[in-house]
Design a protein around this motif. Structure first.
Motif, mmCIF file in Angstrom:
data_model
loop_
_atom_site.group_PDB
_atom_site.id
_atom_site.type_symbol
_atom_site.label_atom_id
_atom_site.label_comp_id
_atom_site.label_asym_id
_atom_site.label_seq_id
_atom_site.Cartn_x
_atom_site.Cartn_y
_atom_site.Cartn_z
ATOM 1 N N LEU A 62 -0.552 -50.337 106.200
ATOM 2 C CA LEU A 62 -0.196 -50.668 107.581
ATOM 3 C C LEU A 62 -0.589 -49.548 108.540
ATOM 4 O O LEU A 62 -1.103 -49.797 109.636
ATOM 5 N N LEU A 63 -0.342 -48.289 108.130
ATOM 6 C CA LEU A 63 -0.736 -47.168 108.980
ATOM 7 C C LEU A 63 -2.250 -47.122 109.151
ATOM 8 O O LEU A 63 -2.763 -46.869 110.253
ATOM 9 N N GLY A 64 -2.981 -47.358 108.038
ATOM 10 C CA GLY A 64 -4.438 -47.358 108.128
ATOM 11 C C GLY A 64 -4.961 -48.441 109.046
ATOM 12 O O GLY A 64 -5.883 -48.208 109.849
ATOM 13 N N LEU A 65 -4.378 -49.635 108.966
ATOM 14 C CA LEU A 65 -4.805 -50.722 109.848
ATOM 15 C C LEU A 65 -4.479 -50.410 111.306
ATOM 16 O O LEU A 65 -5.251 -50.740 112.215
ATOM 17 N N MET A 66 -3.325 -49.763 111.529
ATOM 18 C CA MET A 66 -2.955 -49.416 112.899
ATOM 19 C C MET A 66 -3.945 -48.402 113.476
ATOM 20 O O MET A 66 -4.428 -48.557 114.610
ATOM 21 N N VAL A 67 -4.258 -47.362 112.707
ATOM 22 C CA VAL A 67 -5.233 -46.369 113.175
ATOM 23 C C VAL A 67 -6.593 -47.014 113.387
ATOM 24 O O VAL A 67 -7.294 -46.738 114.371
ATOM 25 N N LEU A 68 -6.979 -47.906 112.471
ATOM 26 C CA LEU A 68 -8.264 -48.596 112.591
ATOM 27 C C LEU A 68 -8.327 -49.416 113.874
ATOM 28 O O LEU A 68 -9.333 -49.408 114.592
ATOM 29 N N GLY A 69 -7.240 -50.123 114.164
ATOM 30 C CA GLY A 69 -7.226 -50.964 115.362
ATOM 31 C C GLY A 69 -7.287 -50.161 116.647
ATOM 32 O O GLY A 69 -7.966 -50.546 117.606
ATOM 33 N N VAL A 70 -6.568 -49.038 116.681
ATOM 34 C CA VAL A 70 -6.525 -48.231 117.899
ATOM 35 C C VAL A 70 -7.808 -47.433 118.084
ATOM 36 O O VAL A 70 -8.302 -47.266 119.206
ATOM 37 N N GLU A 71 -8.384 -46.935 116.970
ATOM 38 C CA GLU A 71 -9.526 -46.033 117.070
ATOM 39 C C GLU A 71 -10.857 -46.772 117.127
ATOM 40 O O GLU A 71 -11.743 -46.414 117.910
ATOM 41 N N VAL A 72 -11.020 -47.790 116.288
ATOM 42 C CA VAL A 72 -12.340 -48.397 116.110
ATOM 43 C C VAL A 72 -12.528 -49.626 116.980
ATOM 44 O O VAL A 72 -13.577 -49.822 117.592
ATOM 45 N N TRP A 73 -11.528 -50.484 117.044
ATOM 46 C CA TRP A 73 -11.699 -51.764 117.728
ATOM 47 C C TRP A 73 -12.148 -51.621 119.190
ATOM 48 O O TRP A 73 -13.069 -52.311 119.626
ATOM 49 N N PRO A 74 -11.523 -50.704 119.991
ATOM 50 C CA PRO A 74 -11.969 -50.597 121.398
ATOM 51 C C PRO A 74 -13.416 -50.131 121.517
ATOM 52 O O PRO A 74 -14.062 -50.389 122.549
ATOM 53 N N GLY A 75 -13.955 -49.435 120.507
ATOM 54 C CA GLY A 75 -15.310 -48.922 120.616
ATOM 55 C C GLY A 75 -16.391 -49.869 120.163
ATOM 56 O O GLY A 75 -17.587 -49.557 120.302
ATOM 57 N N LEU A 76 -16.017 -51.026 119.621
ATOM 58 C CA LEU A 76 -17.027 -51.988 119.173
ATOM 59 C C LEU A 76 -17.822 -52.504 120.369
ATOM 60 O O LEU A 76 -17.264 -52.978 121.360
ATOM 61 N N GLY A 77 -19.122 -52.426 120.276
ATOM 62 C CA GLY A 77 -19.990 -52.873 121.354
ATOM 63 C C GLY A 77 -20.178 -51.868 122.456
ATOM 64 O O GLY A 77 -20.973 -52.083 123.380
ATOM 65 N N VAL A 78 -19.430 -50.737 122.434
ATOM 66 C CA VAL A 78 -19.538 -49.715 123.465
ATOM 67 C C VAL A 78 -20.278 -48.499 122.930
ATOM 68 O O VAL A 78 -21.252 -48.032 123.523
ATOM 69 N N MET A 79 -19.796 -47.960 121.793
ATOM 70 C CA MET A 79 -20.427 -46.799 121.190
ATOM 71 C C MET A 79 -21.511 -47.243 120.205
ATOM 72 O O MET A 79 -21.549 -48.417 119.807
ATOM 73 N N PRO A 80 -22.384 -46.346 119.792
ATOM 74 C CA PRO A 80 -23.387 -46.689 118.791
ATOM 75 C C PRO A 80 -22.739 -47.204 117.512
ATOM 76 O O PRO A 80 -21.607 -46.853 117.188
ATOM 77 N N ALA A 81 -23.462 -48.023 116.763
ATOM 78 C CA ALA A 81 -22.894 -48.693 115.593
ATOM 79 C C ALA A 81 -22.390 -47.722 114.547
ATOM 80 O O ALA A 81 -21.397 -47.982 113.860
ATOM 81 N N ARG A 82 -23.052 -46.563 114.422
ATOM 82 C CA ARG A 82 -22.627 -45.637 113.381
ATOM 83 C C ARG A 82 -21.239 -45.047 113.676
ATOM 84 O O ARG A 82 -20.529 -44.622 112.765
#
Length: 404
Positions: A62-82
């Motif tokens: 659950l903690l990993g999914l929470m960090v993933l959602g906050v850190e990665v999801w907003p950057g999809l389509g904005v930052m480079p794919a890597r």
């Protein structure tokens, strides 16, 4: 890139180093404490049981999914794919830590190194939490070499992500000190948590043992009392058939019915945690006198004071104590010597004394389950109890405060 590969090799060597019990940190269980110290072995086994059955297997995903959602999801389509791909690695390491407390931190450490090499530090935020949580988890499982490795990489990762925000040399110093303190706190929590959990488990084990003894004492004071009288009635009828008439059978049936009701009430108490009905002390006093008479004892009951002043809680306690005392008299006393029951009701205390002739020889009194249970009940209520044996008498004297 070569520097990152060297760092991964160093971390791998940390992981391969044997811990004191010669099991490597990729083992599925926490290190065992030294076998030469029995207490530490038992404490370690309790802690390992807590680790195996803890909710961490659900908490870390659950903690990993929470960090993933906050850190990665907003950057999809904005930052480079890597960027999103590499930031996912520390989150995956955090998620699997609940199942593999050695493998998860290694994945997170590799992910942090890759992020430092290929991602802009200004977009890193929540993944800084992953190494901190894993340091606590690794240290509490006594994986100190791996804890040192993940602490070092996590510290570098946090400093690297914070440096772009610094505007002066003092800011750089503050960043170094703040993150050093944060990881020191993580180590302190990891070191202290097992001791706290172990002490809590020990406390709960003691509470369970105390409740088991209370249940045993309750059965002894109620059901065992009536069963003892049933056995004695049956034995007397077997020795003298004339005593086995309808009256004796009626007594056996009445006591068996009462024992069944008491056992059912105790089972109800265990199921719904409701208080059992209070026993009326004057009724128990009358039943006890009848029980002594049926067992062949010539009893004398002397009451000083007003029984009506006895509160319900005190009456319930005295009822249980008197039943056990009379049960001991019937089982171990000599009917030819009679039995004297003295009750003294004062303003703040109630005194109960039982004297009878005993079959046992004079000497040191060795309390059994019944006397031990009585003493525990009396002392829990703030009273006192003494038992003495002086040929040929057996004396029991107790005093309990008037409970509200």
């Amino acid at each position: 890139m070569a520097a990152m590969l060297r760092a991964v090799r160093v971390l791998h060597r940390f992981a391969e180093r044997p811990v004191p019990d010669r099991r490597n940190i990729f083992s599925d269980r926490p290190p065992e404490p030294p076998a030469s110290d029995t207490d530490r072995v038992q404490g370690g086994q309790r802690w390992q049981a807590v680790v195996r059955h803890s909710p961490e297997r659900a908490m870390f995903p659950l903690l990993g999914l929470m960090v993933l959602g906050v850190e990665v999801w907003p950057g999809l389509g904005v930052m480079p794919a890597r960027g999103p791909i590499l930031l996912t690695l520390p989150c995956i390491g955090l998620m699997i830590t609940g199942w593999r407390w050695r493998g998860g931190p290694v994945v997170t450490a590799v992910g942090c190194l890759l992020v430092m090499g290929f991602v802009d530090p200004r977009i890193v935020a929540m993944t800084l939490v992953a190494p901190m949580l894993q340091v606590v988890h690794v240290v509490q499982n006594r994986g100190f070499p791996l804890g040192v490795g993940i602490s070092g990489i996590g510290y570098l990762y946090a400093v690297w992500a914070s440096i772009p925000n610094a505007t002066s040399a003092s800011d750089h110093v503050d960043i170094l000190l703040v993150w050093a303190v944060v990881y020191a706190i993580c180590w302190a929590v990891g070191l202290l948590l097992p001791a706290w959990v172990t002490s809590r488990v020990s406390f709960l084990e003691g509470e369970i043992e105390r409740q088991r003894f209370q249940i045993a004492a309750e059965l002894h004071d109620t059901v065992a009392h009536d069963l003892s009288l049933i056995v004695m009635t049956a034995e007397r009828a077997r020795v003298d058939p004339q005593l086995g008439g309808p009256e004796a059978l009626g007594q056996v049936a009445e006591r068996a019915r009462r024992a069944s009701m008491q056992l059912r009430a105790l089972m109800t108490l265990l199921e719904v945690e409701a208080a059992p009905p209070l026993l009326a002390f004057h009724n128990v006093l009358a039943h006890s006198k009848d029980a002594l008479a049926r067992a062949g004892f010539e009893s004398s009951v002397m009451v000083q004071g007003d029984l009506g002043r006895i509160t319900s809680s005190t009456g319930d306690l005295l009822s249980r104590l008197l039943r056990e005392a009379v049960n001991n008299v019937v089982r171990h006393g000599s009917p030819s010597g009679g039995c004297v029951v003295l009750i003294n009701v004062e303003e703040t205390v109630v005194e109960l004394g039982v004297t009878n002739v005993c079959h046992r020889p004079t000497g040191e009194v060795r309390p059994g389950v019944g006397l031990t249970g009585m003493r525990d009940r009396v002392e829990a209520a703030g009273g006192t109890m003494t038992v003495s044996s002086q040929s040929p008498d057996w004396r029991l004297a107790l005093s309990v405060p008037m409970l509200g």
